[in-house]
Design a protein around this motif. Sequence first.
Motif, PDB file in Angstrom:
ATOM      1  N   ASP A 115      74.677  58.448  15.980  1.00  0.00           N
ATOM      2  CA  ASP A 115      74.079  58.816  14.662  1.00  0.00           C
ATOM      3  C   ASP A 115      73.476  60.029  14.934  1.00  0.00           C
ATOM      4  O   ASP A 115      73.661  60.762  15.765  1.00  0.00           O
ATOM      5  CB  ASP A 115      72.934  57.685  14.629  1.00  0.00           C
ATOM      6  CG  ASP A 115      72.724  57.338  12.946  1.00  0.00           C
ATOM      7  OD1 ASP A 115      73.218  58.144  12.231  1.00  0.00           O
ATOM      8  OD2 ASP A 115      71.891  56.463  12.913  1.00  0.00           O
ATOM      9  N   TYR A 118      67.737  59.032  15.723  1.00  0.00           N
ATOM     10  CA  TYR A 118      67.280  57.732  16.172  1.00  0.00           C
ATOM     11  C   TYR A 118      65.812  57.531  16.147  1.00  0.00           C
ATOM     12  O   TYR A 118      64.952  58.599  15.898  1.00  0.00           O
ATOM     13  CB  TYR A 118      67.765  57.607  17.790  1.00  0.00           C
ATOM     14  CG  TYR A 118      69.227  57.936  18.174  1.00  0.00           C
ATOM     15  CD1 TYR A 118      69.803  56.759  18.507  1.00  0.00           C
ATOM     16  CD2 TYR A 118      69.916  59.039  17.998  1.00  0.00           C
ATOM     17  CE1 TYR A 118      71.134  56.613  18.793  1.00  0.00           C
ATOM     18  CE2 TYR A 118      71.449  58.899  18.166  1.00  0.00           C
ATOM     19  CZ  TYR A 118      71.727  57.857  18.524  1.00  0.00           C
ATOM     20  OH  TYR A 118      73.519  57.861  18.681  1.00  0.00           O
ATOM     21  N   SER A 132      70.119  54.976  11.166  1.00  0.00           N
ATOM     22  CA  SER A 132      70.975  54.239  10.211  1.00  0.00           C
ATOM     23  C   SER A 132      70.899  52.816   9.966  1.00  0.00           C
ATOM     24  O   SER A 132      70.773  52.192   9.030  1.00  0.00           O
ATOM     25  CB  SER A 132      72.214  54.706   9.915  1.00  0.00           C
ATOM     26  OG  SER A 132      73.031  54.495  11.292  1.00  0.00           O
ATOM     27  N   ALA A 133      70.521  52.204  11.445  1.00  0.00           N
ATOM     28  CA  ALA A 133      70.533  50.762  11.390  1.00  0.00           C
ATOM     29  C   ALA A 133      68.928  50.285  11.659  1.00  0.00           C
ATOM     30  O   ALA A 133      68.931  49.182  10.839  1.00  0.00           O
ATOM     31  CB  ALA A 133      71.119  50.298  13.082  1.00  0.00           C
ATOM     32  N   THR A 134      68.281  50.962  11.989  1.00  0.00           N
ATOM     33  CA  THR A 134      66.783  50.371  12.140  1.00  0.00           C
ATOM     34  C   THR A 134      66.008  50.719  10.778  1.00  0.00           C
ATOM     35  O   THR A 134      65.053  49.749  10.347  1.00  0.00           O
ATOM     36  CB  THR A 134      66.094  51.289  13.365  1.00  0.00           C
ATOM     37  OG1 THR A 134      66.120  52.659  13.068  1.00  0.00           O
ATOM     38  CG2 THR A 134      66.587  50.777  14.567  1.00  0.00           C
ATOM     39  N   GLN A 135      66.340  51.759  10.159  1.00  0.00           N
ATOM     40  CA  GLN A 135      65.871  51.920   8.818  1.00  0.00           C
ATOM     41  C   GLN A 135      66.880  52.506   7.759  1.00  0.00           C
ATOM     42  O   GLN A 135      66.894  53.778   7.531  1.00  0.00           O
ATOM     43  CB  GLN A 135      64.756  53.202   9.030  1.00  0.00           C
ATOM     44  CG  GLN A 135      63.461  52.525   9.705  1.00  0.00           C
ATOM     45  CD  GLN A 135      62.442  53.688   9.701  1.00  0.00           C
ATOM     46  OE1 GLN A 135      61.688  53.729   8.637  1.00  0.00           O
ATOM     47  NE2 GLN A 135      62.133  54.386  10.964  1.00  0.00           N
ATOM     48  N   PRO A 136      67.811  51.751   7.146  1.00  0.00           N
ATOM     49  CA  PRO A 136      68.668  52.066   6.252  1.00  0.00           C
ATOM     50  C   PRO A 136      68.217  52.735   5.190  1.00  0.00           C
ATOM     51  O   PRO A 136      67.143  52.202   4.436  1.00  0.00           O
ATOM     52  CB  PRO A 136      69.440  50.890   5.883  1.00  0.00           C
ATOM     53  CG  PRO A 136      69.038  49.816   6.963  1.00  0.00           C
ATOM     54  CD  PRO A 136      67.755  50.146   7.509  1.00  0.00           C
ATOM     55  N   GLY A 137      68.643  53.863   4.726  1.00  0.00           N
ATOM     56  CA  GLY A 137      68.055  54.718   3.581  1.00  0.00           C
ATOM     57  C   GLY A 137      67.294  55.570   3.860  1.00  0.00           C
ATOM     58  O   GLY A 137      66.645  56.653   3.131  1.00  0.00           O
ATOM     59  N   SER A 139      65.963  58.985   5.870  1.00  0.00           N
ATOM     60  CA  SER A 139      66.647  60.413   6.374  1.00  0.00           C
ATOM     61  C   SER A 139      65.740  61.176   6.958  1.00  0.00           C
ATOM     62  O   SER A 139      64.622  61.513   6.563  1.00  0.00           O
ATOM     63  CB  SER A 139      67.539  61.056   5.309  1.00  0.00           C
ATOM     64  OG  SER A 139      68.491  59.931   4.551  1.00  0.00           O
TER      65      SER A 139
END
Length: 265
Positions: A115, A118, A132-137, A139
């Motif tokens: 990614d 992290y 991207s997996a723990t907090q989609p959306g 950045s």
Amino acid sequence: MRFTKAFLLTGLACLTADAAAHSDILLRADGGQVVVGAAEDLSGEEGGPFYHLDEKVFEGVFLNPTMPTPPFGYDFERTEPGFFSAPGLPEGEDLPANADIALSLSSFSIGAANDLAYYWDGTGEVDFQPLSATQPGVSFAFGPASFASTDATGAVDDHPLFGLTGGAADGVYLVSPVVSVAGLADSDPFYMVWLANSVLVDDETAEQLEGALEAYEEGGPEPIVGGVNFAFFEEAVEYVGAIPEPSTALLAMLAASLGGVMRRR
């Protein structure tokens, strides 16, 4: 020889120094490539300034804007650390004159994951997982990408804006940026470990925490600010400090690959 920006974190011995807490990022040239290091105590309050190129892990402490409309629209934001260079420094070579400087994020792997950023929530043992997996959306952002230019002497002292968008949670964020300077090959990736917490609402509180973290690193009391014990942040920094430099990891991968080819032959 430059390697690709994506790299693998392995169990190799650490070649990085301790994280450069509360320092700016030193930009120099070496053999036609940008190199990064630490520029510490630029004000001279503690006998500095000090410059060295053996730092590859940098700390950042975000602020949580509390006004109804944050000035830049980020959930968390900060313009520290900055980037610094000046002609004639004892480390490295001067940067080109009147050269644009830009920043980009490189993707990297931890275990089987890959990614651009992290996240770890700060509980239990350090466990960075893909953002991207723990907090989609959510950045990790900075701006502008081309944030500065050297002057006619090759000097620069600039602070881009770093931030988190998309409803970011409290915790620790890890990214691996690359610096580009016109006329030079891009820098190798380095690490930035960022702390985000809702109690850090202004520069005064953030600077109080930075002082507490520095004292804690030197054996002082646990860094408690705003009722929160931030010792977990130093655990995260130490974890990242044990990650080998990107070029070291890639060399090991290439050696292992070539070794397998030779054995098959």
